[in-house]
Enzyme design. Structure first.
Site, short mmCIF file in Angstrom:
data_model
loop_
_atom_site.label_atom_id
_atom_site.label_comp_id
_atom_site.label_asym_id
_atom_site.label_seq_id
_atom_site.Cartn_x
_atom_site.Cartn_y
_atom_site.Cartn_z
N GLU A 13 0.77 -1.25 0.00
CA GLU A 13 0.00 0.00 0.00
C GLU A 13 0.80 1.30 0.00
O GLU A 13 0.28 2.33 0.45
CB GLU A 13 -0.89 0.00 1.24
CG GLU A 13 -0.14 0.15 2.60
CD GLU A 13 0.19 -1.17 3.27
OE1 GLU A 13 0.27 -2.20 2.57
OE2 GLU A 13 0.38 -1.18 4.51
N GLU A 47 -5.79 -2.49 -0.32
CA GLU A 47 -4.68 -1.53 -0.35
C GLU A 47 -5.19 -0.09 -0.28
O GLU A 47 -4.54 0.77 0.30
CB GLU A 47 -3.81 -1.74 -1.59
CG GLU A 47 -3.24 -3.17 -1.75
CD GLU A 47 -2.55 -3.71 -0.51
OE1 GLU A 47 -2.05 -2.92 0.31
OE2 GLU A 47 -2.53 -4.95 -0.35
N1 BES Z 1 0.91 -4.39 3.85
C1 BES Z 1 0.73 -5.60 3.14
C2 BES Z 1 1.95 -6.03 2.37
C3 BES Z 1 2.92 -6.81 3.22
C4 BES Z 1 2.68 -8.14 3.48
C5 BES Z 1 4.04 -6.22 3.72
C6 BES Z 1 3.57 -8.84 4.27
C7 BES Z 1 4.91 -6.91 4.50
C8 BES Z 1 4.68 -8.25 4.78
C9 BES Z 1 -0.41 -5.49 2.15
O1 BES Z 1 -1.36 -4.55 2.46
C10 BES Z 1 -1.12 -6.82 2.18
O2 BES Z 1 -1.74 -7.12 3.16
N2 BES Z 1 -0.97 -7.60 1.12
C11 BES Z 1 -1.53 -8.92 1.04
C12 BES Z 1 -2.58 -8.98 -0.01
C13 BES Z 1 -3.85 -8.43 0.49
C14 BES Z 1 -4.97 -8.52 -0.44
C15 BES Z 1 -4.30 -9.11 1.73
C16 BES Z 1 -0.44 -9.86 0.72
O3 BES Z 1 0.58 -9.41 0.25
O4 BES Z 1 -0.61 -11.06 0.91
ZN ZN Z 2 -2.52 -5.11 4.05
#
Ligand code: BES
Ligand code: ZN
Length: 943
Positions: free
Chosen positions: A318, A352
């Site tokens: 995000e 996001e």
């Molecule tokens: N903030 C996370 C990305 C992230 C995930 C950063 C793990 C560091 C470690 C992002 O908002 C997120 O949650 N992404 C998910 C997908 C979402 C649809 C749930 C992911 O990457 O699995």
């Molecule tokens: Zn997230």
């Protein structure tokens, strides 16, 4: 190499590298007025903690980056405006793997404090760098720290890293992109890399004319430099945490649109994937507009970019104003994307965008409360998509989120939503189902408890109060329970409820003093999920709560200690046959009772599963419900029916309910017309099938197969091989036919075979119904020629969702040589990208023929895998859980334990290893408790 250069530089500066255990210091190190005798190596690293000292705060970063996409390296400078709070000679900040070549310190008037370059010390174990200023930095003053640095573009998925894509003419092109959360901003530039150090960022990027540079903010000015390069200067950002900074240099194409409030939204992808960006653009505009209304807070940046990065480890990230995605999470190809692909893309964008408020505008103080970001973003997916795309019926998926949370939380190895996390590995591991799914389910419960309106105004109040700043759990509870001051009430108008009004709503059934903090602490600071056992006694329901554990039984000697001290404040609800209203009863003690009336026939507790707890019906309770479902299942909502199925099978796993009761409960499913309960019941049968198939128990495997195909014959036969119908019809069809073919159902196999032959005949150009493609390919992949054609198509396809379906089919082959080949390709990272390796391993492991292969592979290549993905990452956890979740014998448990012992240093830093062993233990117990019953139940049915 980097390490060598740093050492060389340090010896030039006359400083030696510090040891791994720097000196103890919790206060700012004592300032020295005298310049120390440099050149004697007398300086030692001044800070011994993992977290940075609080006495210097960054205010504004001026960051210039110059990546070279041919040399795959970059150089940069950063000038950080600092507010010094206590006198000190040291600035301690984060950096990891960077060559810092120059360090200087300037005062507020940009005058140098010293005419020499300053000594730079590193403590690589803590990923910290300290800069020594011979002149004391005075408390209360501002300074500028100027650093020049350089590094290679990363080869993995963290920091400032390289990604590549191939054009249809076969040319490979590079791009450079960032991923920082949680602790990798320090790999791209020296910074104060903790979420509470919010600062403004002015970023500039040098690039060639052929490229585009993107960052959080729009370009304000582009300057042509003497050497013909372009320098894009981006507008100064809002105050934000370092993990949200992002920049990309690429040659992508984009589509744009503007929201009603004037925010420019653009979706970027590799040039030839440009056609797949349109759905995302529409969805992003719609969702951004929804959030601005729902939160009643304008999105503060002038633009929002969404970029599909070809190599991306997570699902999406995000970064403020520059959200990055895995291609499958953003791109939608009408020809090859299925119904569930559409749901997925919409949910990821919704997630996001929710972070732009929950996470970006208001950030958790520290990573222990990452659920304040992720739990909210997960829950907002449901609220926002439900409002903007009601036809997607995403509320049908909320149960899966809660069931996933319960799956983890009912094992001993679970953790509280808020848990301590200090090291990068621990922090990384916080991004798990507890933070996301339990977080979301607990919020769902709270919203039901408070009512939608109070919940909404409470979170808006929270967002307003902590904008551009950081928050703890307590701040959320205070905002929700609202105790807002008069002037706040005045300034934020309609969005500040008076405490009396909030209380009035909550009192709708709380009936007594509302203590939101005590209630919510039992859900966020305590591990586990409660089980409420209800017993009818005359006109009363007796209630008893305990921690629900799938691997422990009340007859175990350890039971009392496992239950010791657990107590939840449960906002209990129930429905009975005598009225249509929902009854509410806050349960705050271990045992309790409610009056329901003598005349009541059945009682269903936890209405629509809005509460995060399981329910066990004692005495004739389950029989009454079984009868009710048989006689008139629509007396209960589909959510309640789903919940009953889930609870019953969970209880059988825990040895609390006999399996034949649960099986009898789903005996009504032939009359079930709703997708969600149907798939819930079928899902358990499928899971049992997979266990007995893998354990090679032929009689039960055969009988279960026969039973499923016989029992669900009509509904299977009703399915058409198309993409027609509503989202839930399509979901049912795709899951049902996939199972039927997996079970070797002849009509299913024949139809799949026919479709596959058509596809082959068309030279792989025919578009199969997207919902059915994976099943058709999986059947086709069982033949050598089919498998080879699929691999060929995989190699050249431009649609990542299509490729994912093909990969799953390739991994379903029964030929172990082919599975080995796939795993090799995954390791090479050319045909099968490294970003897909963890799912590939999990896919191979799901295949009974590939299970042991996958597990041996993980053991053999463990250190390579950790190098590629970082310990604690989602990928590493997916690999561990994916390859061990199917084990169900004590021998296998021992084998897994022995392996974890052999990698003790890494395994001991991870929670997931405990989860994996708990899972196996759960499977072992399931077989012990239920195999006999399943066998005799099936014998009876087959008769
Ligand atoms: N903030 C996370 C990305 C992230 C995930 C950063 C793990 C560091 C470690 C992002 O908002 C997120 O949650 N992404 C998910 C997908 C979402 C649809 C749930 C992911 O990457 O699995
Ligand atoms: Zn997230």
């Amino acid at each position: 190499m980097v390490r060598f250069l740093v050492l060389a530089l340090l010896s030039l500066a006359g400083v030696t590298q510090t040891s791994a255990s720097p000196t103890q210091a919790s206060e700012p190190p004592n300032p020295t007025e005298e310049q120390p005798p440099l050149g004697t190596g007398s300086l030692s690293f001044p800070w011994s903690h993992l977290r940075l000292p609080g006495y210097i705060v960054p205010l504004h970063y001026h960051l210039l980056l110059h990546p070279n996409l041919t040399m795959l390296s970059y150089s940069g400078t950063v000038r950080i405006e600092l507010q010094v709070q206590n006198n000190t000679n040291w600035v301690v900040l984060h950096s990891k793997g960077l060559r810092i070549t120059t360090a200087t310190m300037l005062d507020q008037n940009l005058a140098h404090l010293s005419d020499k370059v300053l000594p730079v010390l590193h403590n690589p174990t803590h990923e910290q760098t300290a800069i020594f200023s011979p002149r004391v930095l005075s408390g209360g003053q501002k300074y500028f720290l100027f650093l020049e640095f350089g590094a290679e573009l990363g080869e993995g998925f963290y920091g400032f890293y390289r990604s590549t894509y191939r054009t249809s003419s076969g040319e490979t092109r590079n791009l450079a992109s960032t991923h920082f959360e949680p602790t990798s901003a320090r790999m791209a530039f020296p910074c104060f890399d903790e979420p509470s150090f919010k600062a403004n960022y002015s970023i500039s990027i040098r690039r060639s004319r052929a490229h585009t540079a993107l960052s959080n903010m729009p370009v304000e000015q582009t300057v042509v430099l003497d050497d013909g390069l372009m320098e894009d200067r981006f507008a100064v950002s809002v105050r934000m945490s370092s993990y949200l900074v992002a920049f990309i240099v690429c040659d992508f194409r984009s589509v744009s649109a503007t929201t009603a409030s004037g925010v420019k939204v653009s979706v970027y992808a590799a040039p030839e994937k440009w056609q797949q960006t349109h759905y995302a653009l529409k969805a992003a505009v719609k969702l951004l507009e929804f959030y601005e209304k729902y939160f009643n807070i304008k999105y503060p940046l002038p633009k929002q970019d969404l970029v599909a990065i070809p190599d991306f480890q997570a699902g999406a990230m995000e970064n403020w104003g520059l959200i990055t995605f895995r291609e499958t999470s953003l791109l939608f190809d009408p020809a090859t994307s299925s119904g569930s692909d559409r749901v997925w893309v919409t949910m990821v964008i919704a997630h996001e965008l929710a972070h732009q408020w929950f996470g970006n505008l208001v950030t958790m103080q520290w990573w222990n409360d990452i659920w304040l970001n992720e739990g909210f973003a997960r829950y907002m997916e449901y609220i926002s998509v439900n409002a903007t795309y009601p036809k997607l019926r995403v509320e049908d998926y909320l149960v899966d989120t809660c069931f996933a949370a319960i799956g983890r939380d009912s094992l001993n190895s679970s953790r509280p939503i808020s848990s301590a996390a200090e090291s990068p590995t621990q922090i990384e591991e916080m991004f798990d189902t507890v933070s996301y799914d339990k977080g979301a389910c607990v919020l769902h419960m709270l919203r039901h408890y408070l009512t939608d309106q109070v919940f909404q105004s409470g979170i808006v109040r929270y967002l307003r109060r902590y904008s551009y700043s950081n928050a703890h759990n307590q701040d959320l509870w205070d905002s929700l329970a609202n105790t807002c001051s008069e002037e706040e009430e005045f300034s934020s108008g309609e969005h500040c409820y008076s405490s009396r009004q909030a209380a009035k709503n909550a009192y709708l059934y709380a009936g007594e003093h509302l203590d939101l903090t005590s209630m919510m602490n039992t859900w966020t600071l305590q591990t586990g999920v409660p089980l409420v056992t209800v017993t009818r006694q005359g006109s009363h329901l007796l209630l008893k709560q305990e921690r629900f554990l799938r691997t422990a039984h009340p007859s175990d000697p350890t039971w009392p200690s496992l239950q010791q001290g657990f107590l939840w404040h449960i906002p209990l609800t129930y429905r009975t046959d005598t009225s249509t209203s929902i009854h509410r009863h806050p349960m705050t003690t271990l045992t309790d009772s409610v009056e329901v009336g003598e005349e009541v026939g059945w009682v269903k507790v936890n209405v629509d599963m809005a509460g995060y707890y399981l329910v066990h019906y004692d005495g004739s309770g389950w029989d009454d419900l079984i009868q009710l479902l048989k006689d008139n299942h629509t007396a209960l909502t589909f959510m309640d029916r789903t919940h009953l199925i889930h609870n019953a099978f969970q209880l059988t796993t825990a040895g609390r309910l006999s399996l034949d009761k649960a099986l009898d409960l789903i005996g009504y499913l032939r009359s079930e017309s709703h997708t969600v309960p149907l798939l819930e019941g079928l899902g358990y049968l499928e899971a049992f099938y997979r266990i007995v198939e893998r354990r090679d128990i032929p009689d039960v495997t055969q009988n279960l197969r026969k039973y499923i195909l016989w029992y669900f014959r009509d509904v299977i036969d009703r399915q058409t091989w198309s993409d027609k119908g509503s989202v839930s019809e399509r979901r049912l069809r795709s899951e049902l036919l996939s199972l039927a073919c997996h079970l070797g159902d002849l009509p299913c196999l024949k139809q799949a075979q026919r479709s596959f032959t058509h596809w082959l005949d068309s030279n792989s150009t025919l578009n199969l119904p997207a919902d059915m493609a994976e099943t058709v390919y999986s059947v086709g992949a069982q033949e050598d020629t089919g498998w080879a054609s699929l691999l060929q198509t995989y190699t050249h396809s431009l649609s990542e969702t299509h490729k994912r379906k093909i990969l799953s089919a390739l991994a379903s082959s029964r030929d172990t040589n082919k599975l080995t080949r796939l795993l090799e390709l995954g390791l090479e990272g050319e045909v099968i990208r490294t970003q897909d390796l963890d799912s590939l391993i999990a896919m191979v492991a799901r295949n009974p023929k590939g299970h042991h292969l996958a597990w041996s592979y993980v053991q053999k290549y463990w250190s390579t895998l950790v190098d590629k993905f970082q310990l604690g990452s989602f990928s590493i956890r997916n690999i561990i859980i994916g390859t061990t979740a199917q084990f169900s014998s004590t021998e296998e448990l021992t084998e897994v334990r022995v392996f974890f012992e052999s990698i003790h240093e890494q395994a001991s830093q991870l929670r997931v290893t405990e989860v994996a062993m708990d899972n196996i233990q759960k499977n072992i117990l399931w077989l012990q408790r239920n195999l006999g019953t399943l066998r005799s139940w099936l014998d009876q049915q087959i008769d």
